[in-house]
Design a protein around this motif. Structure first.
Motif, mmCIF file in Angstrom:
data_model
loop_
_atom_site.group_PDB
_atom_site.id
_atom_site.type_symbol
_atom_site.label_atom_id
_atom_site.label_comp_id
_atom_site.label_asym_id
_atom_site.label_seq_id
_atom_site.Cartn_x
_atom_site.Cartn_y
_atom_site.Cartn_z
ATOM 1 N N UNK A 240 -62.991 -52.611 -38.719
ATOM 2 C CA UNK A 240 -64.093 -51.681 -39.000
ATOM 3 C C UNK A 240 -64.722 -51.095 -37.743
ATOM 4 N N UNK A 241 -64.219 -51.457 -36.565
ATOM 5 C CA UNK A 241 -64.707 -50.809 -35.335
ATOM 6 C C UNK A 241 -63.824 -49.591 -35.061
ATOM 7 N N UNK A 242 -64.429 -48.429 -35.074
ATOM 8 C CA UNK A 242 -63.675 -47.180 -34.896
ATOM 9 C C UNK A 242 -64.000 -46.532 -33.554
ATOM 10 N N UNK A 243 -63.098 -45.665 -33.130
ATOM 11 C CA UNK A 243 -63.428 -44.753 -32.040
ATOM 12 C C UNK A 243 -62.787 -45.037 -30.694
ATOM 13 N N UNK A 244 -62.108 -46.191 -30.550
ATOM 14 C CA UNK A 244 -61.352 -46.370 -29.311
ATOM 15 C C UNK A 244 -60.167 -45.408 -29.370
ATOM 16 N N UNK A 245 -60.243 -44.337 -28.624
ATOM 17 C CA UNK A 245 -59.168 -43.339 -28.685
ATOM 18 C C UNK A 245 -58.930 -42.763 -27.306
ATOM 19 N N UNK A 246 -57.677 -42.721 -26.915
ATOM 20 C CA UNK A 246 -57.330 -42.162 -25.616
ATOM 21 C C UNK A 246 -56.007 -41.424 -25.750
ATOM 22 N N UNK A 247 -55.465 -41.059 -24.621
ATOM 23 C CA UNK A 247 -54.276 -40.214 -24.625
ATOM 24 C C UNK A 247 -53.266 -40.802 -23.639
ATOM 25 N N UNK A 248 -52.002 -40.553 -23.939
ATOM 26 C CA UNK A 248 -50.916 -40.994 -23.064
ATOM 27 C C UNK A 248 -51.209 -40.593 -21.613
ATOM 28 N N UNK A 249 -51.057 -41.521 -20.704
ATOM 29 C CA UNK A 249 -51.170 -41.188 -19.288
ATOM 30 C C UNK A 249 -52.584 -41.145 -18.734
ATOM 31 N N UNK A 250 -53.599 -41.278 -19.598
ATOM 32 C CA UNK A 250 -54.980 -41.309 -19.096
ATOM 33 C C UNK A 250 -55.210 -42.607 -18.323
ATOM 34 N N UNK A 251 -56.138 -42.549 -17.383
ATOM 35 C CA UNK A 251 -56.509 -43.773 -16.657
ATOM 36 C C UNK A 251 -57.701 -44.383 -17.385
ATOM 37 N N UNK A 252 -57.442 -45.524 -18.024
ATOM 38 C CA UNK A 252 -58.442 -46.132 -18.902
ATOM 39 C C UNK A 252 -58.886 -47.474 -18.326
ATOM 40 N N UNK A 253 -60.187 -47.682 -18.271
ATOM 41 C CA UNK A 253 -60.711 -48.987 -17.845
ATOM 42 C C UNK A 253 -61.373 -49.665 -19.035
ATOM 43 N N UNK A 254 -61.030 -50.915 -19.253
ATOM 44 C CA UNK A 254 -61.634 -51.728 -20.314
ATOM 45 C C UNK A 254 -62.565 -52.753 -19.677
ATOM 46 N N UNK A 255 -63.838 -52.678 -20.051
ATOM 47 C CA UNK A 255 -64.805 -53.701 -19.654
ATOM 48 C C UNK A 255 -64.896 -54.697 -20.808
ATOM 49 N N UNK A 256 -64.473 -55.927 -20.559
ATOM 50 C CA UNK A 256 -64.420 -56.932 -21.621
ATOM 51 C C UNK A 256 -65.466 -58.008 -21.341
ATOM 52 N N UNK A 257 -66.322 -58.252 -22.331
ATOM 53 C CA UNK A 257 -67.374 -59.261 -22.185
ATOM 54 C C UNK A 257 -67.383 -60.165 -23.417
ATOM 55 N N UNK A 258 -68.016 -61.309 -23.276
ATOM 56 C CA UNK A 258 -68.152 -62.231 -24.400
ATOM 57 C C UNK A 258 -69.490 -62.942 -24.295
ATOM 58 N N UNK A 259 -69.961 -63.436 -25.418
ATOM 59 C CA UNK A 259 -71.153 -64.288 -25.450
ATOM 60 C C UNK A 259 -70.986 -65.226 -26.633
ATOM 61 N N UNK A 260 -71.917 -66.169 -26.753
ATOM 62 C CA UNK A 260 -71.882 -67.012 -27.940
ATOM 63 C C UNK A 260 -71.829 -68.487 -27.626
#
Ligand SMILES: [Cu+2]
Length: 327
Positions: A240-260
């Motif tokens: 149900x999480x929408x909107x992660x969208x990119x394109x072939x060859x783009x330079x994409x950075x993912x910031x990954x965090x956690x809590x709990x």
């Protein structure tokens, strides 16, 4: 041209250039207005399991919506117009940004019914801007009151030698730390290396095209009862999480965090592509409560790909979504 006049002009130009070069990029004060608010939150707004429709939402769908507390960004101190944020940010508060050398001035208004705060990781602050632990002015902001935090993005808040050009820090409420992130009071700060911002007004790093943030966290809604253990990515379950969208060859950075809690040991896995994790090539990043890491990807294959926790129980409980690589 009179040579005396030409000489004076040349001298003036040299003087102006000298002044210009002697001032490095101006440090900037970046202001944010953030309110804590009670809002309804639905972990699965579609009402469906979008990853495996035939499996349904199971016990986790019995009660999909709860009252949460969230950080909501506003355009100014009238707290009238909320900041727009992309759908993929889900439950996260506004993403704060700065370049090393900048100062973040964060105006916090507590519109809820309990004392709350904003505690940043990584930033340089004094006791009044720690947002936690004791008698500093911002440690506990009562209902209806406000506080302005001053957080400095000094060099130790910025990317280290082995880091990419921007790194992520968490912020969260820290009056009763063990309860408030679980209420939904979580956001992130991204700090860009000096000299790597796109422009003076845009602190995003210029060597990437897109940055996404993902919070892997199990929200405990019913004192540990399984149906209330919402295994989320940015507060959504079962695709149900929408909107992660990119394109072939783009330079994409993912910031990954956690809590709990002790069950928040997640192995964050992308299908279809790999990431560069501080020089290590992988397609799984390991996180624990309050982990923060930034990894880079250049998508190599188009498609609608899974992005999920690889811990079996967590996957079964809905800690999964899809993201799109356009051709
Ligand atoms: Cu997990």
């Amino acid at each position: 041209m009179n040579s005396n006049y030409a000489g004076r002009i040349t001298g003036l130009i040299a003087f102006v250039m000298g002044c210009w070069m002697s001032f490095p990029a101006q440090a900037v004060v970046r202001e944010y207005w953030i309110a804590a608010e009670k809002t309804a939150w639905n972990y699965a707004p579609s009402g469906r399991n979008l990853i495996k429709p035939e499996a349904g939402l199971g016990v986790w769908g019995e009660t999909p919506a709860y009252t949460k507390y969230r950080y909501i960004g506003y355009t100014d101190g009238s707290y009238a117009k909320p900041l727009a944020q992309p759908e993929w940010m889900g439950i996260l508060g506004p993403q704060l940004r700065a370049v090393v050398g900048d100062t973040l001035r964060v105006h916090f208004l507590n519109k809820t019914d309990r004392p709350l705060s904003m505690h940043p990781h990584g930033m340089l602050y004094d006791k009044n801007s720690e947002g936690a632990d004791g008698d500093g002015a911002g440690a506990s902001v009562p209902p209806g009151k406000s506080h302005t935090y001053t957080w400095i993005a000094d060099k130790d808040a910025g990317p280290g030698p082995a880091d990419p050009s921007s790194i992520v820090w968490l912020y969260h409420s820290h009056v009763m730390e063990e309860e408030e992130p679980n209420l939904g009071l979580i956001g992130t700060i991204v700090i860009t290396r000096k000299g790597m911002a796109r422009s003076g007004s845009d602190p995003a790093p210029r060597d990437v095209d897109q940055e996404f943030t993902a919070l892997y966290m199990i929200f405990n809604e019913e004192e540990g009862k399984e149906g209330g253990m919402k295994h989320t990515i940015n507060g959504r379950i079962f695709g149900n999480l929408n909107g992660y969208e990119t394109r072939l060859g783009k330079r994409v950075r993912w910031h990954v965090v956690a809590l709990g809690n002790e069950t928040d040991n997640h192995t964050v896995h992308w299908h279809g592509q790999t990431v560069l994790d501080h020089g290590r090539r992988t397609d799984v990043v390991e996180v624990l409560p309050a982990s923060m890491t930034s990894v880079d990807m250049v998508p190599r294959s188009p498609g609608h790909w899974l992005f999920h926790c690889h811990v079996d129980d967590h996957m079964m409980a809905g800690m999964s979504t899809r993201w799109r690589v356009l051709p």
